[in-house]
Scaffold this active site. Structure first.
Site, short mmCIF file in Angstrom:
data_model
loop_
_atom_site.label_atom_id
_atom_site.label_comp_id
_atom_site.label_asym_id
_atom_site.label_seq_id
_atom_site.Cartn_x
_atom_site.Cartn_y
_atom_site.Cartn_z
N GLU A 36 -16.27 -2.01 0.75
CA GLU A 36 -16.71 -1.72 -0.62
C GLU A 36 -15.97 -2.58 -1.62
O GLU A 36 -16.56 -3.05 -2.61
CB GLU A 36 -16.50 -0.22 -0.94
N GLU A 51 -3.86 -14.19 1.09
CA GLU A 51 -4.16 -13.41 2.28
C GLU A 51 -5.64 -13.46 2.59
O GLU A 51 -6.05 -13.59 3.74
CB GLU A 51 -3.72 -11.97 2.05
N SER A 98 0.82 -1.22 0.00
CA SER A 98 0.00 0.00 0.00
C SER A 98 0.84 1.27 0.00
O SER A 98 1.96 1.28 0.52
CB SER A 98 -0.89 0.05 1.25
N SER A 134 2.96 -3.75 8.12
CA SER A 134 3.01 -4.42 9.41
C SER A 134 4.39 -5.02 9.62
O SER A 134 4.93 -5.66 8.73
CB SER A 134 1.93 -5.50 9.41
#
Lengths: 408, 363, 408, 363
Positions: free
Chosen positions: A378, A249, A134, A166
């Site tokens: 969404e 994932e 990201s 993370s």
């Protein structure tokens, strides 16, 4: 249809159980934790030592083929191990990105040299991995990422910013997605790399979450040099590499969205008083407990169905998107109900109210994050609508244009 | 029939909004959130200077002498700016109880100092029918207060406490010997809590009128005033999210052009409109002491709690990842929505209150 | 802020009350109905007679200017009249489209001759009107309508099909929207007409609703000839004319979405037994009653706020879209709860179960219609999002193209 | 662990689906809906011929000798095609009770004829804790049944009734003297109801085993089987709506490309997935008579009732105006969802059942 172990599964469960009893401490309560009281460095050392023992016993990669250093077992055996391990005190999520996200990608796309070099140390816990995907402008629209990879002889020079990474502050390696070609459309022109987190030019800064925790990081990349031998998969195929990562994932996430919040609610409601009677006797509280069970155990059952499919060599598909949608909501609603049980006193934070309130309060405050991370509500609904139900994708103007022209 | 605030009231609201927008900034609220202060003294001082704290206190007792309608509009603006001040405990509860149940001496002793902000009061005057503590009980006998009460808003900074003890309303000076205060970590740290124990502390009764019915009436009024805070906060989160989705781009367009985003904002808007309508009706019922007050206040509280909870949850969600950082204010609304929604009993309790009122009226 | 009458309102209320007592029968129960036992023709005759008396007393158009044949009163007086009339037995919805939709449009857009000719007879109930707007392919997307209006000298020739036309089978006149120009974009090229429902070529067929009722019609138009003097508003401006119609309707709808379902729920829950105790003592039932009140009375309060705005000469705006969104949902949820009170016995239809069950059962089965008619939930949300909150309209490809090219 | 149906079971399901799709058409269901028939004899006959009615009845009693898992799949297909037949009353309830509580004579007397469809039974074996009637009570003494019971499914066409009377299970021949039947208009006319009164009617007890616990166990099983019907119906409405929105155009595009439409369908899908998961778990618990049956059945019933209600309401909504006509099947699902969701007690009652089971397990 059978929820009981097959004879082989029962044997394996007994074996695992014996090993765990010899090598770990059994959990006595929900609040009982691995490494309680240790600082982060001590905790990581203990976690690594545990993982090394687990790998030595063959349990680090039960369903991976033997050729990859795995046990060559079945997915069902992996499930059996997980069920038994959950009853013991083991490190919490330290190896989740390593073994759930990064290493499966290396196993799928890596060269023989890369696999040789990286799989075993990760299984043993010597290496911890993170996933640098990201970016500030690339969340739901991951294709929008702008970290730049420029070829320079046998090396790549990477500059940009990653976010929500993370474990970046303790990981040794990361998989890193960057844009190597600015003239291709947005989801083309991406390349995946393996990056050593000690490489000069990497700056890791913790993110202060809304929950007042620090599990994620921003990672700034400034002229970070990566040899081409560390490229993961073909140049320009990074999107495809990443999709296979995310597919892993999505399924692994399932387990994070089940849980026993409903059981916690029962205990807390028994200890709370509403109008002079235990709150657990109130019909709306009882309905809330029932709903928490329906959502959480429903998610667990959907995951078990997916496991059964895997056992038969089928692939659980995009319908697994429902798991996260339902599970994250269950956290938000169930966590709120737990806090409401105490009325005004329920507003006292667990540190002063009691350890039994910690998890429900944490679920409540982290649920908004769960509804966003790993694909927002969404995105999950789009996945279901388009990939399961066959509805048309949103009309897009950005899909085929050179990325260069999209940048504002 | 005129179901609207007057132009004078609107101008007053705008003035309060202007001041609070300047003063009760995110940075100011965060001094309390981060534990550097127990309340925003600056915001409190500004509200006092505006006359907002004493707006429903008569002029001869140091107030502005306006009324509850005006206080509702102050509450709405305080909610909008997340004001980290003891409005609930000192103004909505303590001042109102003293006004109704205090002797002339008690009123002239405390109300002027509450109105000018020099005295802060904490208060618990609802019977706390939702509770965790088994050992939480107060007794008041022979002028001495004994026992423990937990989760007192602003308990660490208050000068006095107004408490419902059995069927009596009691005012106790918290500087008196025998008072022990313990801070209690709050899920909304910008609205701190405390535990207070009393070991035979000298206290005085507020004995004019029926204590239980005064406590009930003031609690209903507080429900209306909190509803205005909640509506203000909900509207703030709605428009913050609206502004964000008009900026943020994904898939080649501003995300505010996606129908799922638009419809989520529309749902938030509709919930807030319903809450606002009930809050206004509650304001009218409180201001006129109408027989409809119990159902009006309960409906206002439930609708406003639902609306703020929805707006805070979905407002954060619409911000995506950035909304989940400490630096953004989204989580402050999430925490405040929960705090406001529980501090005088949850929506479950107030739904029951509303149902009981409706069933009572139908009988 | 004041819910009490002003002295003028109080005087008017007393006057209205006296007149109603002298001219109508007071309602004794919810199930008490105007014209019970009459067939449709008799019912319509009775309704017209009532409307004529009401018009003679000046109450048919209280807020309309005297020049138009109204009483020249205030909107507040209109509200006062409505509140008092609701306590008496009066015709149900016969004149709703006439006086709420069609006649306001004639009043706004009509020529002096049209107003002279049509207003008074409609106020008196001599003429009943319908509104010929929706078409099978033009529901939410009203701009998509295909009924064709072709100029032929001083006349127009109309062909096409309308649907969901309330009262078409007993109306004398209708307002009719048709496409007069196929080369303009879809919302241009429309023209509004006044049509005499007895004109040859009009075929009215009742629609069998999901609720097993017949309140609406399909209307087939086959070479229906309308003189140009019956055109309502300028040629090609039909969209604008219709928007003013719908704006009226949206506000008028408010009152249809309040109601006292919560009070009915209380009575029914008192008469139902759950686990040997009255259902009204159950916490979830009580919460349902509370929620029904919050939605229904909330809608009523929003409408009152709109009325107050009108009194001050302001216009209640698109935020009124929330009324229908919330109100129609309240019917669906509250109606379902009423039916659930009786368990298996609650499944018996009111005709056999008792008159007190008629309205809640009807609300339940007609709620899906209420969520669609007069603008679906989605249209209401778009209105709020775009017109109140200022969010961008959906990207459209059909807005500016000649309509001819859009037809498949 | 294998949480899935077997390939044989799947093939059987496909066969049932094929037949029911052919036979239980909208037109066929509408013969009952419109009152021309009290049930679809044709569908019933086809199910009997398939062996589906006796699928959980042993072979020596005229059944197919398969089991509850297979019966669940029959139920799913019956729900999908809105089959207007007495599966609940005759098969899920009466046959199961007779199997467990009947003597050998009673079993061999009735089960073969139920399995081949010649005998239809109606049944009420739950204690009807949600009720309207104050005068509804049955007594059974000296072999005679007296009293009234209302809202009996298929009460007008049934040959026999199986009823829980106090703590006893009673079988009564409805052709016996003293039985009066009155049809009762049903909110789902395709599933008719009746009121039955008994004036000292000769009846026999089903007395093997503990009646209350057998009735409870069969009721839990019926909850699971109804959950499969509900999931089948819900899935049918989901895909009917999906197909419609891929055809219908507005604003220049198919409406299935609007995000609000897509997300509504995704919400329906997610609800159905959860319901299906619990229905499967319920099937396993029923088939293995697991200790988890109470919570598994209750969860299946609640999740399936919620899912079908949502799917029927929103499936109709997605069709727009046309969905609100009698000619479209949308309202038939709306009515069926309500009927199935209440006939053995509402989701409120079953949420309570689920909570009680969970709290009991936690103790």
């Amino acid at each position: 249809m059978d929820f009981n172990d097959t004879p082989q599964e029962a044997d394996f469960r007994a074996e695992v159980r014996r090993w765990l009893e010899a090598n770990a401490t059994e959990r006595r309560s929900r609040e009982d934790k691995f490494g309680a009281g240790l600082n982060e460095a001590e905790y990581l050392a203990a976690a690594r030592a545990w993982q090394a023992r687990k790998a030595a016993a063959g349990y680090a990669a039960i369903a991976a083929p033997k050729a990859m250093g795995g046990l060559g077992g079945t997915p069902a055996m992996q499930v059996v191990y997980g069920q038994e391990e959950a009853k013991f005190l083991v490190p919490d999520r330290v190896f989740e990105i390593s073994l759930g996200t990064a290493i499966p990608t290396v196993a799928m796309w890596g060269t023989p040299e890369q696999k040789e070099k990286y799989l075993a140390p990760a299984f043993r816990g010597d290496h911890i991995w993170c996933a640098l995907l990201s970016e500030p402008s690339a969340g739901s629209d991951l294709g929008n990422l702008r970290t730049r990879a420029t070829r320079d002889g046998d090396e790549w020079v990477i500059s940009g910013q990653k976010v929500w990474t993370s474990g970046a502050h303790f990981a040794q390696f990361g998989i890193l997605l960057a844009r190597s070609d600015w003239d291709s459309p947005k989801s083309k022109g991406l390349t995946m790399f393996i990056v050593d987190m000690k490489t000069p030019g990497i700056d890791v800064r913790p993110i202060h979450q809304a929950s007042d925790e620090y599990h994620f990081n921003e990672v700034f990349l400034n002229d970070v040099r990566i040899p081409d031998s560390q490229r993961l998969g073909p140049e320009g195929q990074g999107w495809k590499v990443m999709l296979s990562t995310l597919m892993q994932e999505r399924f692994a996430l399932g387990n994070n969205f089940s849980g026993d919040l409903y059981a916690q609610l029962i205990g807390l409601a028994q200890a709370s008083q509403w109008n002079g009677a235990p709150a657990v006797e109130n019909a709306t509280v009882r309905a809330g407990i029932a709903d928490a069970y329906i959502r959480q155990f429903g998610v667990e059952l959907i995951v078990r169905r997916g496991m059964s499919a895997i056992s038969k060599g089928e692939n659980p598909g995009p319908e697994m998107a429902a798991v996260k949608l339902v599970g994250a909501r269950a956290f938000q609603t169930g966590g709120a109900l737990a806090i409401e049980l105490g009325g005004a006193e329920g507003l006292i934070a667990a540190q002063d109210l009691g350890a039994e309130w910690r998890l429900p309060q944490l679920l409540w405050i982290s649920a908004p994050g769960a509804r966003i991370a790993g694909g927002t509500d969404e995105i999950q609904k789009n996945t279901i609508a388009e990939q399961v139900l066959g509805l048309p994708a949103e009309a897009r103007t950005d899909r085929d244009m050179p990325f260069r022209e999209l940048v504002h | 029939m005129n179901f609207d605030f007057s132009e004078d009231q609107r101008r007053l609201q705008e003035e309060v909004r202007r001041v609070l927008t300047d003063v009760s900034t995110s940075a100011e609220v965060r001094t309390v959130l981060d534990g550097a202060a127990a309340y925003s003294a600056k915001t409190w001082r500004n509200l006092a200077d505006l006359g907002a704290l004493g707006i429903a206190i008569p002029e001869n007792l140091g107030g502005t002498g306006l009324g509850h309608l005006e206080l509702c509009l102050v509450a709405e603006e305080a909610g909008r700016t997340l004001a980290a001040v003891p409005l609930l405990s000192s103004i909505y509860l303590a001042a109102e109880v003293i006004k109704l149940a205090g002797s002339e001496a008690q009123k002239s002793d405390w109300l002027p100092r509450i109105a000018n902000g020099d005295v802060i009061a904490t208060a618990v005057i609802d019977p706390r029918t939702q509770t965790l503590a088994k050992d939480q009980s107060l007794t008041f006998a022979n002028g001495a207060l004994t026992g423990m009460i937990d989760a007192l808003p602003d308990g660490m900074v208050a000068n006095i406490a107004v408490l419902l003890v059995d069927d009596r309303l009691v005012l106790v000076d918290l500087a008196a010997p025998g008072v022990t205060r313990t801070p209690r970590a709050s899920l909304d740290p910008s609205r701190p809590l405390a535990k207070l124990t009393f070991a035979g502390v000298a206290a005085e009764e507020l004995a004019m009128g029926n204590a239980t019915s005064i406590a009930r009436r003031v609690t209903l009024g507080a429900a209306v005033l909190l509803a205005f805070e909640q509506v203000g906060g909900a509207e703030r989160t709605l428009y913050a999210a609206r502004d964000y989705v008009l900026e943020r781009r994904a898939f080649g367009r501003v995300i505010g052009s996606f129908q799922s985003v638009k419809h989520k904002l529309a749902d938030m808007f509709a919930a807030i409109e319903v809450a606002r309508a009930h809050a206004w009706f509650g304001a009218w019922a409180m201001a006129t002491d109408a027989t409809e007050l119990p159902r009006a206040a309960a409906a206002a509280r439930v609708a406003a709690t639902d609306a703020y909870t929805l707006a805070a949850e979905e407002g954060l969600h619409l911000h995506g990842g950035i909304g989940y950082t400490w630096e953004m204010d989204c989580h402050m609304h999430l925490r405040r929505a929960r705090w406001l929604g529980q501090i005088i009993g949850t929506h479950h309790l107030w739904r029951e209150t509303l149902a009981a009122a409706l069933i009572g009226e139908a009988a």
